[in-house]
Design an enzyme around this catalytic site. Sequence first.
Site, PDB file in Angstrom:
ATOM      1  N   ARG A 221      32.517  43.487  33.948  1.00 19.54           N
ATOM      2  CA  ARG A 221      32.294  42.120  34.419  1.00 19.54           C
ATOM      3  C   ARG A 221      31.172  41.471  33.612  1.00 19.54           C
ATOM      4  O   ARG A 221      31.257  40.294  33.248  1.00 19.54           O
ATOM      5  CB  ARG A 221      31.943  42.113  35.911  1.00 19.54           C
TER       6      ARG A 221
ATOM      7  N   ASN B 216      40.792  40.689  42.202  1.00 17.20           N
ATOM      8  CA  ASN B 216      40.724  39.507  41.344  1.00 17.20           C
ATOM      9  C   ASN B 216      41.141  39.838  39.914  1.00 17.20           C
ATOM     10  O   ASN B 216      41.173  41.006  39.535  1.00 17.20           O
ATOM     11  CB  ASN B 216      39.286  38.960  41.362  1.00 17.20           C
TER      12      ASN B 216
ATOM     13  N   CYS C 214      42.751  35.572  49.457  1.00 12.08           N
ATOM     14  CA  CYS C 214      41.415  35.308  48.923  1.00 12.08           C
ATOM     15  C   CYS C 214      40.515  34.861  50.053  1.00 12.08           C
ATOM     16  O   CYS C 214      40.915  34.078  50.916  1.00 12.08           O
ATOM     17  CB  CYS C 214      41.482  34.227  47.852  1.00 12.08           C
ATOM     18  N   ASP C 215      39.280  35.357  50.035  1.00 12.75           N
ATOM     19  CA  ASP C 215      38.358  35.019  51.113  1.00 12.75           C
ATOM     20  C   ASP C 215      37.572  33.732  50.859  1.00 12.75           C
ATOM     21  O   ASP C 215      36.965  33.200  51.779  1.00 12.75           O
ATOM     22  CB  ASP C 215      37.361  36.169  51.325  1.00 12.75           C
TER      23      ASP C 215
ATOM     24  N   HIS D  77      41.480  29.985  43.535  1.00 13.24           N
ATOM     25  CA  HIS D  77      40.216  29.511  42.955  1.00 13.24           C
ATOM     26  C   HIS D  77      40.386  28.168  42.255  1.00 13.24           C
ATOM     27  O   HIS D  77      39.611  27.806  41.372  1.00 13.24           O
ATOM     28  CB  HIS D  77      39.632  30.536  41.966  1.00 13.24           C
TER      29      HIS D  77
ATOM     30  N   TYR E  23      35.080  26.805  43.151  1.00 18.31           N
ATOM     31  CA  TYR E  23      35.315  27.310  41.797  1.00 18.31           C
ATOM     32  C   TYR E  23      35.689  26.207  40.818  1.00 18.31           C
ATOM     33  O   TYR E  23      35.609  26.397  39.594  1.00 18.31           O
ATOM     34  CB  TYR E  23      36.405  28.381  41.802  1.00 18.31           C
TER      35      TYR E  23
ATOM     36  N   ARG F 190      25.731  36.615  36.514  1.00 15.86           N
ATOM     37  CA  ARG F 190      26.004  36.943  37.916  1.00 15.86           C
ATOM     38  C   ARG F 190      26.241  38.444  38.091  1.00 15.86           C
ATOM     39  O   ARG F 190      25.846  39.024  39.102  1.00 15.86           O
ATOM     40  CB  ARG F 190      27.231  36.142  38.382  1.00 15.86           C
TER      41      ARG F 190
END
Length: 440
Positions: A93, A147, A169-170, A200, A264, A284
């Site tokens: 990531r 994701n 998706c939350d 998103h 997003y 992040r």
Amino acid sequence: MKKSSILIAGGGSTYTHGIILMLLDNLHRFPVDEIKLYDNDGPRQEVVAKACEIILRERSSGIRFSYTTDAETAFTGVDFVMAHIRQGKLPMREKDEKIPMKYGCVGQETCGAGGIAYGMRSITGVLEIVDYMTQYSPNAWMLNYSNPAAIVAEATHRLRPDARIYHICDMPISIEEAMARILDYRSAADLETRYYGLNHFGWWSSVRDKATGEDLMPRLAAHVRQFGYADEQGEGKEEISWNETFVKARDSFALDPSSFPNTYLQYYLYGDDMVAHTSPDYSRANEVMAGRERFVFSECQKIIDEGTAVNTQLTIDEHASYIVDLAQAIAFNTKRRMLLIVPNNGAISNFDDDAMVEVPCLVGSFGVEPLTIGAIPAFQRGLLYQQYSVEKLVVDAWIEKSYQKLWQALTLSKTIPSARVAKQILDDLIEANQEYWTVE
């Protein structure tokens, strides 16, 4: 009531304990007789699993619990597979985020170049889990929130069209909870909303009082125009970066004050702002590694060392409630209204039927029934079609191992300024992802 056997795929995740705690809190409406964990990283999973085993022993001794790295053992005899995998974990990531930032572009795990690289990895992992489930428990349902969900949903729709899988998706739920707080409601369950888009990448076209039908859009608009989804003190989440995200929603809202944006969208509509406010040296991913990752694993180790979870600070995660709601709706045919990522098939009347869109659906034991959204405005439709084309090209690239298609996907992304920059980013991403995917 029938009791279900649950497999959490990605058992070493920092979200696993939250799912288990949520399951324990909801046994009265969704009984469980077995929870299994599966992960391809045995040592990482073992820390989480041993802590969860203690939690289960103290909270509900009647639930059978096990963890394994063997697919046949894990997937045999389960009713639900709750999948939240991260191919490459946080170190990958970090590369997804920092490589685009090197070229002055948005560096985000699910959006833009980072999301494309992550998607290429995730397709492989999610298809593997789908195939294990189909082989060992063909009547089970897979509830996927790995994701980037939009790319994964496009891939499974095309490559495993008969798989018993729902993508969720939350984030919309988190935003709806913020809406409820702004409007002084107890929770998002008191609201009835209409939402449409890609994962998103969407908008709320209606927010009403679920009991009375009152239109709450004007009240909500007055607040969002000034404060976004944060409160009047600029707070809405514990972490500073999330507070900034919630405040930034006011800028996306300004483009079309007749609807409310997913947070997003800031990465696509205000990419220059995102780049200017993001450190290329501390992304992040670094924040998560220093924060949530360290906290969860230290808490799990503390539980193991002390032999008890009585004093633990581990709590239920917000997103976990959604996955339990979905499982209950399927198991007991509740026809609950939920946001899911499903084939459009006319739900958005002026958009491609094959597109995997995120819309409200009624969920039951024999499938989902998307609600009709109708025609959407030209501004949103144009943005959606561009992003949908990016996602289709990524899946094409994965199938064909095509450098050309991936270059096209990056070039088409609204987060990248030119084909030249897209090629530079792509070449770096290929180098970083040699272990996970290749293109020719």
